[in-house]
Enzyme design. Sequence first.
Site, short mmCIF file in Angstrom:
data_model
loop_
_atom_site.label_atom_id
_atom_site.label_comp_id
_atom_site.label_asym_id
_atom_site.label_seq_id
_atom_site.Cartn_x
_atom_site.Cartn_y
_atom_site.Cartn_z
N PRO A 221 0.83 -1.21 0.00
CA PRO A 221 0.00 0.00 0.00
C PRO A 221 0.86 1.26 0.00
CG PRO A 221 -0.75 -1.56 1.68
CD PRO A 221 0.55 -2.08 1.17
N HIS A 441 14.26 0.82 31.32
CA HIS A 441 13.78 -0.11 30.29
C HIS A 441 14.35 0.26 28.92
CE1 HIS A 441 10.60 -2.92 28.69
NE2 HIS A 441 10.85 -2.21 27.61
N GLU A 442 14.23 1.53 28.54
CA GLU A 442 14.70 1.95 27.22
C GLU A 442 16.22 1.92 27.15
OE1 GLU A 442 12.55 2.08 25.00
OE2 GLU A 442 10.81 2.13 26.33
#
Length: 696
Positions: A221, A441-442
């Site tokens: 697309p 976390h990151e």
Amino acid sequence: MWLQVTNCSTLHSSLSYCGANTLSDMAKNLILWLVIAVVLMSVFQSFGPSDSAGRQVDYTTFVREIGQDQIREARFNEREITVFKRDNTRYVTYLPVFNDQKLLDDLINANVKVLGTPPEEPSLLASIFISWFPMLLLIGVWVFFMRQMQGGGGGKGAMSFGKSKARMMSEDQIKTTFADVAGCDEAKEDVKELVDYLRDPSRFQKLGGKIPTGILLVGPPGTGKTLLAKAIAGEAKVPFFTISGSDFVEMFVGVGASRVRDMFEQAKKAAPCIIFIDEIDAVGRQRGAGVGGGHDEREQTLNQMLVEMDGFEGNEGVIVIAATNRPDVLDPALLRPGRFDRQVVVGLPDVRGREQILKVHMRKVPLEGDVEPSLIARGTPGFSGADLANLVNEAALFAARGNKRVVSMQEFELAKDKIMMGAERKSMVMSEDQKESTAYHEAGHAIIGRLVPDHDPVYKVSIIPRGRALGVTMYLPEKDRISHSREFLESMLSSLYGGRLAEELIYGVDKVSTGASNDIERATDIARKMVTQWGFSEKMGPVLYADDEGEVFLGRSVTQTKHMSDDTARAIDMEIRALIDRNYERAREILAQNMDIMHAMKDALMKYETIDAAQIDDLMARKSEIRAPKGWGDTDDVMKSSPTTSESAPEAKTESAPEAKAEANVETEEKPVAADSEELKPKAEQAPKEDDKPQA
């Protein structure tokens, strides 16, 4: 300026012409209804009672006035009597009975002039009219409404469901040319000979060659399939019929086949011409096995299309162009030579193609001198033409929001971040514990991504909420990836678990949040495909173990068959677990050896909220001073990094809602950034962005 004025005048004349036609049709309908109303009123009036001249008096008063010698004249019309008195007044009365002889004698004895009116006989024409008018009126009203329902005069009536909905665009209405299409040079070369044939058919016919009767545009697309079809029509200067695949089938049986016939009949009259069917998979899907009984209307529509494209009667001069992003579900009879002779792949653009597309869309945007399309193209791998158009538009909107007159490179960077990572949610308030947990976390994702081999470079890390994400780690490939190696895929497995492992090392196993749910899902999918599809397991070997995921309505089979035994399925699960465990432990060792970098990166994220590749380089090099991000602050340009140890790690206690995280993690897979080929693997095995949210 002259061209603009010409276009405006053309548009004005077109609008005036359309308006005049509309007013003319309205006037015709109004006049027709007025005539019908007048005729009906005349008929009803002729059958109704007529108004008599003068006032009405009772019969008793009339008889009494005869005896008083007040009556001068009496005119009889059946039972109605018009009476004229001697004082020149008159009135009307009615006989209670017919043939009242005594009344006549009294009138004659009173010297009253008595007159009789002969009965009115209708003429022959009036008799015929009165006899036949009701029937003619009913027939006329029925014809009128049938014409309206069938869309008489080219309108869209209620009974015109069997007519084609294809819109015809003349060569003067199509202004798109090949100059407006960029990034798909090979596809343009494939269709240019089609344009040459439409311009000069004799050049091909004298050599016995025949132009392809159908071209199927295939691609993801947003790659410009519809735009390429419009460019073909604009270059060839022939009539262009456009219709969607979903416009054929409706609620009535036989409508689809009828519309196909009508469309090709119109096209034959306008030949040479082009028929463009967008999203042909809506009607060209492979015929099924007839499960469930009943009549499949879509199959009858497809059968009629097969006959029209290459059946007993030819379609000389009618070229069918269709577009789809699902060629795998199309019926083989539709794809055979003679119908769609040629399949043109319109894939995702490479670096040079993206640069050309950006230049096309930047024509209408006032740019600052620092804008370099080549730089933007290198930083947007995997973007389709529609994505790049959206990027330019978002950059223009950012500039307009800042009341700028030109668009600079800064706006393009902001637009790229918004598209790839989501819009910033500055209004969302996060507690310090949540921000700290998100930062760890990151940081875990970023450190693993930088230290494992053959991994895409870390582009940006942010703990600003974006879209439905609370934190983002973005990887940006240095070049377009056509395929993926085993080393790259295993590195992805390690980096996907980096966020969960960072939480585990800092807060302990019991404090790990559900923010890694999407990481686990994607890692499991990659590992399963490595074992069952790509042959990356020594124990299972290069054998395809994937289940048959095709449904019966896509054709080919009525029932799904099991391709493996229970023992084989158990062995596959064990291989998947072993693959994940190996990379999980590798990531744990890397983070355990670089805890100081993780703490420093957490501190940088807590201060700046977003860090880029330059700052990550400083952190990975363990520099004492970290550069501030671009556009940061008014006070300090550098941040002194204080050495921290794992002992000083805070004991943050954060609870999170699994439902919120699961919903947020859905957003992490929206933009794969390392794909430019039809042979690419699905989203999970491309180099994706890591916007996984540990907190909700």
